[in-house]
Design a protein around this motif. Structure first.
Motif, PDB file in Angstrom:
ATOM      1  N   ARG A   1       0.822  -1.217   0.000  1.00  0.00           N
ATOM      2  CA  ARG A   1       0.000   0.000   0.000  1.00  0.00           C
ATOM      3  C   ARG A   1       0.854   1.264   0.000  1.00  0.00           C
ATOM      4  NH1 ARG A   1      -4.744  -1.780  -0.785  1.00  0.00           N
ATOM      5  NH2 ARG A   1      -5.670  -3.314   0.581  1.00  0.00           N
ATOM      6  N   LYS A   2       2.039   1.219   0.615  1.00  0.00           N
ATOM      7  CA  LYS A   2       2.880   2.408   0.743  1.00  0.00           C
ATOM      8  C   LYS A   2       4.100   2.310  -0.165  1.00  0.00           C
ATOM      9  CE  LYS A   2       1.799   2.912   5.626  1.00  0.00           C
ATOM     10  NZ  LYS A   2       2.386   2.879   6.969  1.00  0.00           N
ATOM     11  N   GLU A   3       4.485   3.429  -0.742  1.00  0.00           N
ATOM     12  CA  GLU A   3       5.648   3.455  -1.629  1.00  0.00           C
ATOM     13  C   GLU A   3       6.931   3.099  -0.876  1.00  0.00           C
ATOM     14  OE1 GLU A   3       7.729   6.360  -4.925  1.00  0.00           O
ATOM     15  OE2 GLU A   3       6.497   7.268  -3.360  1.00  0.00           O
TER      16      GLU A   3
ATOM     17  N   GLU B   1       7.296   1.276   1.751  1.00  0.00           N
ATOM     18  CA  GLU B   1       7.242  -0.157   2.033  1.00  0.00           C
ATOM     19  C   GLU B   1       7.591  -0.963   0.785  1.00  0.00           C
ATOM     20  OE1 GLU B   1       4.034  -2.231   4.781  1.00  0.00           O
ATOM     21  OE2 GLU B   1       3.215  -1.785   2.803  1.00  0.00           O
TER      22      GLU B   1
END
Length: 114
Positions: free
Chosen positions: A69-71, A73
């Motif tokens: 979901r997160k860049e 990550e």
């Protein structure tokens, strides 16, 4: 086929061991509720060499897809995936990113001759 299955299990185990990976699967997730996840699919399997009228070596190629979901990550996880595959003797042959709504998706091809 047994060698390929054993290799798949080794890849799955190495990727499951990476910090932050919540799911490793071999078919497209029905939902993306369990992220980050890694999808492994066969990209190719062919004879790498013939001897004594039979296949002596097999060239394997896997698609490895990373979803989060997160860049931030995504970048961290992709580094871990590349390192894990390299430790198993795989060579990255291609990397690309695909735009998906609300997801970060990086797809790789890795190859190795066994």
């Amino acid at each position: 086929m047994k060698k390929v299955r054993e290799e798949l299990e080794a890849v799955k185990g190495a990727l499951k061991a990476q910090q932050g990976v919540r799911l490793v699967c071999t078919s497209w997730p029905k939902t993306f509720d369990t992220l980050p996840c890694v999808l492994i699919l066969t990209a190719g399997e062919e004879a790498g060499d013939f001897r004594d009228d039979g296949e002596y070596l097999t060239r394997l190629e896997w698609y490895v897809r990373v979803f989060s979901r997160k860049e931030s990550e995504q970048w961290a996880l992709c580094d871990l995936v590349e390192e894990a595959m390299e430790q198993l003797g795989y060579r990255r042959t291609f990397r690309w990113e695909e735009g998906m709504t609300e997801l970060h998706h990086t797809a790789y091809r890795f190859e190795k001759t066994i």
